[in-house]
Write a protein that holds these residues in place. Sequence first.
Motif, PDB file in Angstrom:
ATOM      1  N   GLY A 181       0.780  -1.236   0.000  1.00  0.00           N
ATOM      2  CA  GLY A 181       0.000   0.000   0.000  1.00  0.00           C
ATOM      3  C   GLY A 181       0.806   1.278   0.000  1.00  0.00           C
ATOM      4  N   PHE A 182       2.125   1.183  -0.103  1.00  0.00           N
ATOM      5  CA  PHE A 182       2.948   2.386  -0.166  1.00  0.00           C
ATOM      6  C   PHE A 182       2.667   3.117  -1.470  1.00  0.00           C
ATOM      7  N   GLN A 183       2.753   4.433  -1.408  1.00  0.00           N
ATOM      8  CA  GLN A 183       2.575   5.283  -2.580  1.00  0.00           C
ATOM      9  C   GLN A 183       3.922   5.879  -2.968  1.00  0.00           C
ATOM     10  N   LYS A 184       4.188   5.943  -4.261  1.00  0.00           N
ATOM     11  CA  LYS A 184       5.423   6.569  -4.717  1.00  0.00           C
ATOM     12  C   LYS A 184       5.329   8.066  -4.456  1.00  0.00           C
ATOM     13  N   GLU A 185       6.330   8.606  -3.774  1.00  0.00           N
ATOM     14  CA  GLU A 185       6.325  10.019  -3.413  1.00  0.00           C
ATOM     15  C   GLU A 185       7.447  10.804  -4.072  1.00  0.00           C
ATOM     16  N   GLY A 186       8.395  10.102  -4.660  1.00  0.00           N
ATOM     17  CA  GLY A 186       9.482  10.817  -5.312  1.00  0.00           C
ATOM     18  C   GLY A 186      10.566   9.886  -5.803  1.00  0.00           C
ATOM     19  N   LEU A 187      11.606  10.476  -6.345  1.00  0.00           N
ATOM     20  CA  LEU A 187      12.742   9.734  -6.863  1.00  0.00           C
ATOM     21  C   LEU A 187      14.008  10.518  -6.536  1.00  0.00           C
ATOM     22  N   LEU A 188      14.960   9.854  -5.941  1.00  0.00           N
ATOM     23  CA  LEU A 188      16.279  10.448  -5.704  1.00  0.00           C
ATOM     24  C   LEU A 188      17.197   9.940  -6.806  1.00  0.00           C
ATOM     25  N   SER A 189      17.627  10.815  -7.690  1.00  0.00           N
ATOM     26  CA  SER A 189      18.443  10.368  -8.813  1.00  0.00           C
ATOM     27  C   SER A 189      19.892  10.140  -8.388  1.00  0.00           C
ATOM     28  N   LYS A 190      20.448   9.071  -8.925  1.00  0.00           N
ATOM     29  CA  LYS A 190      21.860   8.723  -8.726  1.00  0.00           C
ATOM     30  C   LYS A 190      22.292   8.856  -7.264  1.00  0.00           C
ATOM     31  N   SER A 191      21.541   8.212  -6.382  1.00  0.00           N
ATOM     32  CA  SER A 191      21.772   8.373  -4.942  1.00  0.00           C
ATOM     33  C   SER A 191      22.203   7.100  -4.229  1.00  0.00           C
ATOM     34  N   TYR A 192      22.354   6.002  -4.962  1.00  0.00           N
ATOM     35  CA  TYR A 192      22.655   4.710  -4.335  1.00  0.00           C
ATOM     36  C   TYR A 192      23.753   4.017  -5.141  1.00  0.00           C
ATOM     37  N   LEU A 193      24.901   3.798  -4.507  1.00  0.00           N
ATOM     38  CA  LEU A 193      26.042   3.173  -5.177  1.00  0.00           C
ATOM     39  C   LEU A 193      26.114   1.699  -4.811  1.00  0.00           C
ATOM     40  N   LYS A 194      25.948   0.841  -5.805  1.00  0.00           N
ATOM     41  CA  LYS A 194      25.988  -0.605  -5.581  1.00  0.00           C
ATOM     42  C   LYS A 194      26.828  -1.245  -6.682  1.00  0.00           C
ATOM     43  N   ASN A 195      27.863  -1.966  -6.258  1.00  0.00           N
ATOM     44  CA  ASN A 195      28.777  -2.633  -7.197  1.00  0.00           C
ATOM     45  C   ASN A 195      29.363  -1.653  -8.218  1.00  0.00           C
ATOM     46  N   GLY A 196      29.682  -0.459  -7.728  1.00  0.00           N
ATOM     47  CA  GLY A 196      30.326   0.542  -8.556  1.00  0.00           C
ATOM     48  C   GLY A 196      29.407   1.298  -9.505  1.00  0.00           C
ATOM     49  N   LYS A 197      28.120   1.045  -9.430  1.00  0.00           N
ATOM     50  CA  LYS A 197      27.168   1.713 -10.325  1.00  0.00           C
ATOM     51  C   LYS A 197      26.183   2.542  -9.507  1.00  0.00           C
ATOM     52  N   LEU A 198      25.896   3.762  -9.967  1.00  0.00           N
ATOM     53  CA  LEU A 198      24.927   4.627  -9.303  1.00  0.00           C
ATOM     54  C   LEU A 198      23.515   4.303  -9.789  1.00  0.00           C
ATOM     55  N   TYR A 199      22.605   4.167  -8.827  1.00  0.00           N
ATOM     56  CA  TYR A 199      21.200   3.896  -9.125  1.00  0.00           C
ATOM     57  C   TYR A 199      20.336   4.999  -8.521  1.00  0.00           C
ATOM     58  N   ASP A 200      19.168   5.172  -9.103  1.00  0.00           N
ATOM     59  CA  ASP A 200      18.158   6.042  -8.514  1.00  0.00           C
ATOM     60  C   ASP A 200      17.475   5.273  -7.380  1.00  0.00           C
ATOM     61  N   GLU A 201      16.808   6.013  -6.491  1.00  0.00           N
ATOM     62  CA  GLU A 201      16.022   5.396  -5.427  1.00  0.00           C
ATOM     63  C   GLU A 201      14.594   5.918  -5.467  1.00  0.00           C
ATOM     64  N   HIS A 202      13.643   4.997  -5.467  1.00  0.00           N
ATOM     65  CA  HIS A 202      12.243   5.371  -5.320  1.00  0.00           C
ATOM     66  C   HIS A 202      12.009   5.727  -3.852  1.00  0.00           C
ATOM     67  N   ILE A 203      11.273   6.783  -3.594  1.00  0.00           N
ATOM     68  CA  ILE A 203      10.846   7.128  -2.241  1.00  0.00           C
ATOM     69  C   ILE A 203       9.362   6.797  -2.181  1.00  0.00           C
ATOM     70  N   LEU A 204       9.018   5.928  -1.232  1.00  0.00           N
ATOM     71  CA  LEU A 204       7.632   5.491  -1.082  1.00  0.00           C
ATOM     72  C   LEU A 204       7.169   5.771   0.334  1.00  0.00           C
ATOM     73  N   GLY A 205       5.911   6.109   0.499  1.00  0.00           N
ATOM     74  CA  GLY A 205       5.394   6.431   1.820  1.00  0.00           C
ATOM     75  C   GLY A 205       4.061   5.768   2.108  1.00  0.00           C
ATOM     76  N   PHE A 206       3.829   5.579   3.399  1.00  0.00           N
ATOM     77  CA  PHE A 206       2.582   5.000   3.880  1.00  0.00           C
ATOM     78  C   PHE A 206       2.254   5.683   5.206  1.00  0.00           C
ATOM     79  N   SER A 207       1.068   6.290   5.305  1.00  0.00           N
ATOM     80  CA  SER A 207       0.734   7.020   6.530  1.00  0.00           C
ATOM     81  C   SER A 207      -0.313   6.261   7.350  1.00  0.00           C
ATOM     82  N   LYS A 208      -0.366   6.613   8.613  1.00  0.00           N
ATOM     83  CA  LYS A 208      -1.321   5.993   9.526  1.00  0.00           C
ATOM     84  C   LYS A 208      -2.756   6.195   9.048  1.00  0.00           C
ATOM     85  N   GLU A 209      -3.038   7.351   8.488  1.00  0.00           N
ATOM     86  CA  GLU A 209      -4.382   7.638   7.993  1.00  0.00           C
ATOM     87  C   GLU A 209      -4.754   6.715   6.827  1.00  0.00           C
TER      88      GLU A 209
END
Length: 159
Positions: A128-156
């Motif tokens: 039930g998480f909703q996509k709230e944004g994207l952090l570009s080139k923010s995650y380095l894994k095995n020498g490659k930069l990846y974007d990260e999805h930001i997802l949120g879920f609120s109590k309401e």
Amino acid sequence: MVVKRCYVTDRDMVDKILKDPEIYKHLGDDGSLPAENFTSLYLLTNPMIYMLKAIIEDDIAGLIGFYPRNFVSYDIHITVLPQYRGKTGVEVMKKAIDWMFENTPCRKVIANAPTSNRPAYALAIKCGFQKEGLLSKSYLKNGKLYDEHILGFSKEEAS
């Protein structure tokens, strides 16, 4: 399934699960400690961090960490053991979030899912998480930069 908070007395179990090579490789980025140097002691002794364990018939199905961003918002990190992935993984995550909403001041749970980890993104969406944004080139894994999805879920949204 029941969800309970982990304590220092759970350290051996938490370390064993998180240091497993098939799990540890998904936990961090290129700046993470090698598994042999990792310890969960900080996670289990910091009163602001909630490390939960999901238990099914005396078996650990997963570990869920909640790290504070502020008083009411927490980042979630979930580890579901291989034999419990799929439908049970969704239940593990939902139960842990319910526990946080019922037992802490938490009002918002935030997940960062690198684009290199499609299963993490899919799990968040199924819960039930909703996509709230994207952090570009923010995650380095095995020498490659990846974007990260930001997802949120609120109590309401859970109500």
